[in-house]
Design an enzyme around this catalytic site. Structure first.
Site, PDB file in Angstrom:
ATOM      1  N   LYS A   1      -2.392   1.836  19.218  1.00 12.11           N
ATOM      2  CA  LYS A   1      -1.098   1.804  17.675  1.00 12.11           C
ATOM      3  C   LYS A   1       0.265   2.809  17.310  1.00 12.11           C
ATOM      4  CE  LYS A   1      -4.382  -1.613  15.781  1.00 12.11           C
ATOM      5  NZ  LYS A   1      -5.580  -1.568  16.448  1.00 12.11           N
TER       6      LYS A   1
ATOM      7  N   GLU B   1      -1.431  -2.523   5.681  1.00 17.27           N
ATOM      8  CA  GLU B   1      -2.769  -2.952   5.704  1.00 17.27           C
ATOM      9  C   GLU B   1      -3.598  -2.565   6.782  1.00 17.27           C
ATOM     10  OE1 GLU B   1      -0.427  -5.018   6.784  1.00 17.27           O
ATOM     11  OE2 GLU B   1      -1.565  -5.550   8.594  1.00 17.27           O
TER      12      GLU B   1
ATOM     13  N   SER C   1      -7.019  -0.659  26.101  1.00 15.78           N
ATOM     14  CA  SER C   1      -6.172  -0.415  24.772  1.00 15.78           C
ATOM     15  C   SER C   1      -6.459   0.661  24.332  1.00 15.78           C
ATOM     16  CB  SER C   1      -5.775  -1.374  23.825  1.00 15.78           C
ATOM     17  OG  SER C   1      -7.221  -2.057  23.454  1.00 15.78           O
TER      18      SER C   1
HETATM   19  C1  LIG Z   1      -6.332  -3.074  16.839  1.00 14.97           C
HETATM   20  C2  LIG Z   1      -6.900  -2.776  18.462  1.00 14.97           C
HETATM   21  C3  LIG Z   1      -6.743  -3.771  19.074  1.00 14.97           C
HETATM   22  C4  LIG Z   1      -5.851  -5.392  18.631  1.00 14.97           C
HETATM   23  O1  LIG Z   1      -4.250  -5.290  18.744  1.00 14.97           O
HETATM   24  P1  LIG Z   1      -3.273  -5.811  18.821  1.00 14.97           P
HETATM   25  O2  LIG Z   1      -2.411  -5.968  18.360  1.00 14.97           O
HETATM   26  O3  LIG Z   1      -3.910  -7.332  19.965  1.00 14.97           O
HETATM   27  O4  LIG Z   1      -3.002  -5.282  20.548  1.00 14.97           O
HETATM   28  C5  LIG Z   1      -7.232  -3.691  20.537  1.00 14.97           C
HETATM   29  N1  LIG Z   1      -7.518  -2.682  20.932  1.00 14.97           N
HETATM   30  C6  LIG Z   1      -7.537  -1.765  20.277  1.00 14.97           C
HETATM   31  C7  LIG Z   1      -8.096  -0.034  20.952  1.00 14.97           C
HETATM   32  C8  LIG Z   1      -7.043  -1.788  18.901  1.00 14.97           C
HETATM   33  O5  LIG Z   1      -7.514  -0.318  18.479  1.00 14.97           O
END
Ligand SMILES: *Cc1c(COP(=O)(O)O)cnc(C)c1O
Length: 401
Positions: free
Chosen positions: A97, A119, A385
């Site tokens: 993010k 938000e 992610s």
């Molecule tokens: C917020 C988040 C997501 C989901 O958000 P996307 O916009 O779909 O990437 C996925 N993995 C993690 C670790 C997150 O913090």
């Protein structure tokens, strides 16, 4: 970088702000000026030399990029294919993010904005926003549903420690969509000095495209790193979880035009797709306007948003961004879903096989590995992610650790 500004694909945004039938900017009159300003200026700003120099420097020294591309040997053996993990979990603040919030705070400064709003549902985007506001010394207000404030107490404390003000959204179900409404209301009231940092590839045009471009550094790096490790820059599969879709958009981006690279998105099925407690938008969603863009989202017969459910807060979103709706519609990407239980099993598996504790969101992507049918010699890149520290309480309870 002019290569990137020119990058065109029938899967990226068109000149009118649409991805096929999805996208656009369905905004209240009062926001026209802000959105139009953004639409007209964002590409010019983000591809200026000044912006690119500062953005790249911060991604390197502050975020910790490039993140490694790691060959997961034991996981590969288990699934009988070649699996590489793109380690976004090693980014500052623990997930992808921050790539977007660093980009947007630089954009806000270039636009002369002096106040930031955001938000957040789980608080992850709130933390990433509060982080860059501290970095750039800009006041930050984060809207969060009252229910989420209770559920996500540690992230609320993090935001406060970083100097942000967390304002509770007290209407409706007091969750993410109510926080989004409050943030929109704030922006309408403060259009001159305020920039609204949206956290995924959602919202009115140009946000989905802008966020995808900021996250596209993920696939830019994958190409270089994979070439270095295997001699070819294109994997056979790219797999990523999809909440709004920003980490997936970033991981897919530079492969969109190559049909030999199969793109796989994984949504949250919650307690099961037919359970009434799910967030599997591509299966359950219908066309409508959510968060100021035309996209797929879960809705009642009369178009009211259905409250989603996933054990992972980051996937607990009733829709997907317009780019993913289009990728689904055109079948350029394949979508799977994983239940809460499947995700938890995947957390355990990656922890034990590779010594990496993933975030719950990420675990949904891992849980789809046995579904994609990759062959032994094929290369799968899975976008890791985020890391699991934030989810430890959930793991403790669910696994009786
Ligand atoms: C917020 C988040 C997501 C989901 O958000 P996307 O916009 O779909 O990437 C996925 N993995 C993690 C670790 C997150 O913090």
């Amino acid at each position: 970088m002019n290569e990137s500004i020119e990058f065109k694909s029938k899967y990226t945004v068109d000149d009118n702000g649409y991805y096929g039938q999805f996208g656009g900017a369905y905004i209240p009159e009062m926001l026209h000026h802000n959105i139009e300003e953004l639409q007209q200026k964002y590409l010019k700003i983000i591809y200026s030399e000044k912006f690119q120099t500062e953005f790249k420097q911060l991604l390197k020294d502050y975020v910790g990029r490039p993140t490694p591309l790691y060959f997961a040997k034991r996981l590969s053996e288990k699934y009988g294919t070649q699996i590489y993990l793109k380690r976004e979990d090693l980014c500052h603040t623990g997930a992808h993010k921050i790539n977007n919030t660093v980009g947007q705070i630089l954009l806000a400064k270039a636009l002369g904005k002096t106040r930031i709003i955001a938000e957040t549902g789980a608080g992850q985007h709130g933390v990433a926003t509060a982080t860059v506001c501290a970095l750039m010394n800009l006041p930050c207000v984060v809207y969060m549903g009252e229910v989420d404030i209770e559920r996500q107490a540690p992230n609320v404390k993090r935001m406060k420690l970083l100097g942000a003000e967390v304002r509770p959204a007290k209407s409706g179900s007091r969750t993410l969509k109510d926080a989004t409404n409050e943030a929109m209301r704030d922006w309408i009231a403060n259009p001159e000095d305020t920039h609204y940092i949206i956290g995924s590839v959602v919202g009115p045009h140009p946000f989905p495209d802008m966020v995808a471009r900021f996250q596209s550094v993920i696939s830019e790096e994958i190409k270089i790193q994979l070439k270095d490790k295997t001699g070819k820059e294109n994997p056979d599969y790219v797999v990523a979880c999809v909440g709004g879709g920003s980490n997936a958009a970033g991981a897919f981006y530079h492969f969109l035009n190559n049909p030999l690279v199969k793109l796989v998105g994984v949504e949250a099925a919650g307690l099961g797709i037919d359970s009434g407690h799910s967030a599997a938008t591509t299966v359950l969603g219908k066309l409508g306007v959510l968060h100021s863009s035309k996209t797929l989202f879960m809705q009642t017969k009369d178009g009211q948003v259905v409250e989603p459910h996933s054990i992972s807060a980051g996937l607990d979103y009733p829709g997907i961004g317009p780019m993913h709706a289009h990728l689904f519609d055109t079948q350029r990407a394949i979508f799977y879903s994983a239940t809460d239980d499947e995700a938890l099993a995947a957390v355990k598996e990656l922890s034990m096989l590779e010594g990496i504790i993933p975030a719950l969101e990420t675990a949904h992507a891992l849980a789809a590995l046995h579904k994609i049918g990759a062959k032994k010699e094929e290369v799968v890149v899975l976008n890791l992610s985020g890391r699991g520290d934030k989810d430890l309480d959930t793991y403790i309870k669910a696994m009786q650790l």
